[in-house]
Scaffold this motif. Structure first.
Motif, PDB file in Angstrom:
ATOM      1  N   PRO A  32      71.103  51.711  23.819  1.00  0.00           N
ATOM      2  CA  PRO A  32      71.009  50.309  24.521  1.00  0.00           C
ATOM      3  C   PRO A  32      71.689  49.398  23.618  1.00  0.00           C
ATOM      4  O   PRO A  32      72.481  48.601  23.792  1.00  0.00           O
ATOM      5  CB  PRO A  32      69.765  50.030  25.004  1.00  0.00           C
ATOM      6  CG  PRO A  32      69.267  51.445  25.117  1.00  0.00           C
ATOM      7  CD  PRO A  32      69.789  52.188  23.867  1.00  0.00           C
ATOM      8  N   ALA A  36      75.533  47.631  24.181  1.00  0.00           N
ATOM      9  CA  ALA A  36      75.839  46.182  24.024  1.00  0.00           C
ATOM     10  C   ALA A  36      76.510  45.745  23.019  1.00  0.00           C
ATOM     11  O   ALA A  36      77.397  45.095  23.144  1.00  0.00           O
ATOM     12  CB  ALA A  36      74.318  45.403  24.142  1.00  0.00           C
ATOM     13  N   SER A 113      70.444  42.370  29.614  1.00  0.00           N
ATOM     14  CA  SER A 113      70.206  43.218  28.188  1.00  0.00           C
ATOM     15  C   SER A 113      69.592  42.399  27.191  1.00  0.00           C
ATOM     16  O   SER A 113      68.608  43.067  26.557  1.00  0.00           O
ATOM     17  CB  SER A 113      71.589  43.884  27.772  1.00  0.00           C
ATOM     18  OG  SER A 113      72.482  42.593  27.362  1.00  0.00           O
TER      19      SER A 113
END
Length: 161
Positions: A32, A36, A113
């Motif tokens: 993740p 990003a 996020s």
């Protein structure tokens, strides 16, 4: 706030299981952050990119430390078994609410996020969670690692192979 179910931490086998869980957790958080990071256009928002990059590198360091510690106590990291498909629940039944698993997606850098990252990275000390013997959950990843470290200290140097 995170809720990590407590697991037995009394024996060398418990230590190996906990370190395997730590490996799965760290491996689960790296994609993740990298997703990003790679969503930031080159030349745009360099400051945010530097922060996300530094956190991703820290997660990689945590992963390698957990692998090295597991190896040092006679275990063997099982990296392929720890890979997640995203969106995915974090390992060990980690939740953002009691009894509710925390789902982590792969997404571009956004407010959503960042909120996910803030939940994962919640610091260990700003909130006061009274420690009791009957507590059934850790409330930060750091609290889980502190318990693993205490067990390693209690088991002494004889735990290392």
């Amino acid at each position: 706030m995170l809720f990590l179910p407590r697991q037995p931490l009394d024996t060398v086998d418990d230590l190996r299981t906990a370190l395997g869980n730590a490996i799965a957790l760290e491996l689960g958080t790296i994609p993740p952050y990298l997703t990003a990071l790679f969503s930031i256009k080159p030349g745009w928002n360099a400051a945010a990119g530097a922060i996300v990059r530094s956190v991703a590198i820290e997660e990689m360091l945590h992963l390698s430390l957990a692998c090295n510690m597991l190896n040092a106590v006679g275990g063997c990291p099982q990296l392929p078994a720890a890979l997640l498909r995203y969106p995915s629940e974090l390992p060990m039944g980690i939740g953002d609410q009691p009894g509710k698993c925390f789902v982590v997606p792969l997404a571009r850098l956004s407010q959503d996020s960042i909120a996910t990252f803030m939940t994962i990275e919640e610091p260990e000390h700003p909130l006061d969670f009274p420690a009791t013997a009957e507590a059934t959950e850790y409330h930060t990843i750091g609290e889980f690692y502190e318990a693993v470290g205490r067990l390693m200290s209690e088991l002494g140097e004889g735990v290392f192979t």
